[in-house]
Scaffold this active site. Structure first.
Site, mmCIF file in Angstrom:
data_model
loop_
_atom_site.group_PDB
_atom_site.id
_atom_site.type_symbol
_atom_site.label_atom_id
_atom_site.label_comp_id
_atom_site.label_asym_id
_atom_site.label_seq_id
_atom_site.Cartn_x
_atom_site.Cartn_y
_atom_site.Cartn_z
ATOM 1 N N CYS A 12 0.873 -1.178 0.000
ATOM 2 C CA CYS A 12 0.000 0.000 0.000
ATOM 3 C C CYS A 12 0.914 1.234 0.000
ATOM 4 O O CYS A 12 2.136 1.115 0.176
ATOM 5 C CB CYS A 12 -0.890 0.001 1.244
ATOM 6 S SG CYS A 12 0.054 0.095 2.771
ATOM 7 N N HIS A 41 5.426 -5.750 8.320
ATOM 8 C CA HIS A 41 5.232 -7.166 8.643
ATOM 9 C C HIS A 41 5.539 -8.037 7.434
ATOM 10 O O HIS A 41 4.644 -8.621 6.830
ATOM 11 C CB HIS A 41 3.799 -7.415 9.109
ATOM 12 C CG HIS A 41 3.519 -6.848 10.465
ATOM 13 N ND1 HIS A 41 2.313 -6.315 10.824
ATOM 14 C CD2 HIS A 41 4.311 -6.733 11.550
ATOM 15 C CE1 HIS A 41 2.363 -5.891 12.072
ATOM 16 N NE2 HIS A 41 3.570 -6.131 12.534
ATOM 17 N N CYS A 98 2.824 6.471 8.186
ATOM 18 C CA CYS A 98 1.940 6.654 7.025
ATOM 19 C C CYS A 98 1.126 7.937 7.211
ATOM 20 O O CYS A 98 0.602 8.178 8.306
ATOM 21 C CB CYS A 98 1.007 5.449 6.909
ATOM 22 S SG CYS A 98 -0.280 5.708 5.677
ATOM 23 N N HIS A 126 -1.893 -3.593 18.902
ATOM 24 C CA HIS A 126 -1.341 -3.201 17.596
ATOM 25 C C HIS A 126 -0.580 -1.882 17.735
ATOM 26 O O HIS A 126 -1.034 -0.951 18.407
ATOM 27 C CB HIS A 126 -2.477 -3.058 16.588
ATOM 28 C CG HIS A 126 -2.004 -3.002 15.174
ATOM 29 N ND1 HIS A 126 -1.447 -1.869 14.631
ATOM 30 C CD2 HIS A 126 -1.956 -3.943 14.196
ATOM 31 C CE1 HIS A 126 -1.105 -2.114 13.376
ATOM 32 N NE2 HIS A 126 -1.406 -3.368 13.085
ATOM 33 N N GLU A 128 -0.120 0.596 15.776
ATOM 34 C CA GLU A 128 -0.831 1.825 15.366
ATOM 35 C C GLU A 128 -1.755 2.310 16.482
ATOM 36 O O GLU A 128 -1.806 3.509 16.786
ATOM 37 C CB GLU A 128 -1.649 1.551 14.096
ATOM 38 C CG GLU A 128 -2.433 2.780 13.662
ATOM 39 C CD GLU A 128 -3.464 2.485 12.564
ATOM 40 O OE1 GLU A 128 -3.206 1.619 11.709
ATOM 41 O OE2 GLU A 128 -4.520 3.128 12.582
ATOM 42 N N SER A 274 1.815 -5.541 2.803
ATOM 43 C CA SER A 274 3.244 -5.408 3.103
ATOM 44 C C SER A 274 4.082 -6.411 2.296
ATOM 45 O O SER A 274 5.227 -6.684 2.646
ATOM 46 C CB SER A 274 3.480 -5.581 4.611
ATOM 47 O OG SER A 274 2.847 -6.755 5.066
HETATM 48 S S1 SF4 Z 1 0.032 1.900 6.055
HETATM 49 FE FE1 SF4 Z 1 -2.026 1.470 6.776
HETATM 50 S S2 SF4 Z 1 -3.070 3.438 6.672
HETATM 51 FE FE2 SF4 Z 1 -1.246 3.635 5.443
HETATM 52 S S3 SF4 Z 1 -1.864 3.198 3.338
HETATM 53 FE FE3 SF4 Z 1 -1.149 1.273 4.272
HETATM 54 S S4 SF4 Z 1 -2.968 0.271 5.120
HETATM 55 FE FE4 SF4 Z 1 -3.472 2.448 4.727
#
Ligand code: SF4
Length: 294
Positions: A12, A41, A98, A126, A128, A274
């Site tokens: 992502c 991860h 992010c 977690h 985050e 990831s």
């Molecule tokens: S790190 Fe998390 S919040 Fe950021 S783009 Fe990827 S899934 Fe979305």
């Protein structure tokens, strides 16, 4: 054998950015580089970084001095208290949080400063969630709708302002929570605080990969999910493929592809947020080679 890739798969935006920033630091060659916890991860990416001398720090056992050390904050982010502690020990910070997670952190901070009682929906352990919670005073972390309702009831019972209607409440969520779960958590809290301010913090990246997999499942006989076992979103992709009634396997690399996959005519390939492109490409090549042998 035919291999069909999911329309959306792999890194992502936030993960790609964090990996690029880490690579950039290594190329700059400015001394010792560490990450605050595992950067992402995925075992291959972590091994690759480790081979280049990047160490992963444990927040509970930080070295006394981090003078001259560059510490990269991972995509999931960390609490401001931990960031301050890293700086106090002399670390130079490269913030690869992010931008979507950063937005949640800033929202938690501003709502808290405006006097809101904050509920945070997500997995308590977690990274985050721990990081975002650190930006708010007295943040209540709830993992599911039942817990949310109980926590709201407790707040309603114990907070005198709640009964007079002057207790402002807000809900923010882990970026990867499902929209359905988030909505049910909101409903649970609203039973006691109808004016709950629900903030949309959900990131579309996870949902996009899940929807692409559901679409893929309709066109294939079996599914290979590429990614790390420690990645929650990768494991969720495996469950979705199984829920769709497809034989499915999670593989971290091409060496883990099960032999029986060769008995299927059409195999779908998807990957968690990831999983790097190289891993996906290597798995696809191995699948095609296996199909040719058959
Ligand atoms: S790190 Fe998390 S919040 Fe950021 S783009 Fe990827 S899934 Fe979305």
């Amino acid at each position: 054998m035919k291999v069909i890739r999911a329309k959306v798969l792999g890194f992502c935006m936030g993960v790609r950015r964090a990996v690029d920033m880490a690579e950039g630091e290594l190329r700059a060659g400015g001394g010792r580089v560490c990450t605050m916890g595992p950067l992402i991860h995925n075992p291959q990416v972590l091994e690759h970084l480790q081979r280049q001398g990047v160490e992963s720090l444990d927040g509970d056992h930080l070295p006394e001095s981090l003078s001259g050390v560059t510490v990269i904050i991972r995509a999931h982010g960390i609490s401001p208290a931990l960031e301050d502690e890293l700086k106090r020990r002399g670390a130079g910070i490269v913030d690869a949080t992010c931008p979507r997670v950063k937005a949640s952190q800033m929202k938690a901070r501003s709502l808290s400063a405006e006097g809101y009682k904050l509920f945070l929906a997500g997995e308590k352990k977690h990274g985050e969630v721990i990081g975002v919670a650190g930006y708010a005073r007295d943040c209540i972390v709830v993992a599911d709708p039942l817990e949310a309702e109980r926590a709201a009831e407790e707040l309603f019972r114990t907070n005198p302002a709640a009964k007079t209607g002057v207790c402002k409440t807000a809900l923010i969520g882990q970026t990867t929570i499902s929209a359905e779960e988030y909505s049910r958590i909101g409903e649970g809290i609203k039973k006691f605080f109808p004016g709950l301010n629900i903030i949309n913090t959900i990131c579309g990246a996870t949902r996009d990969r899940q929807e692409a997999l559901r679409e893929l499942c309709a066109a294939v006989d079996a599914v290979i999910v590429a990614g790390g076992r420690s990645s929650a979103n990768t494991r969720r992709l495996l469950s979705i493929a199984c829920e769709q009634g497809k034989p499915a396997w999670l593989v971290e690399g091409s060496g883990e592809i099960p032999g029986q996959i060769a008995s299927y005519n059409t195999v779908g390939l998807c990957a968690g947020a990831s999983t790097p492109d190289e891993t996906i490409d290597a798995i696809e090549r191995a699948l095609l080679a296996l199909g040719q042998v058959e």
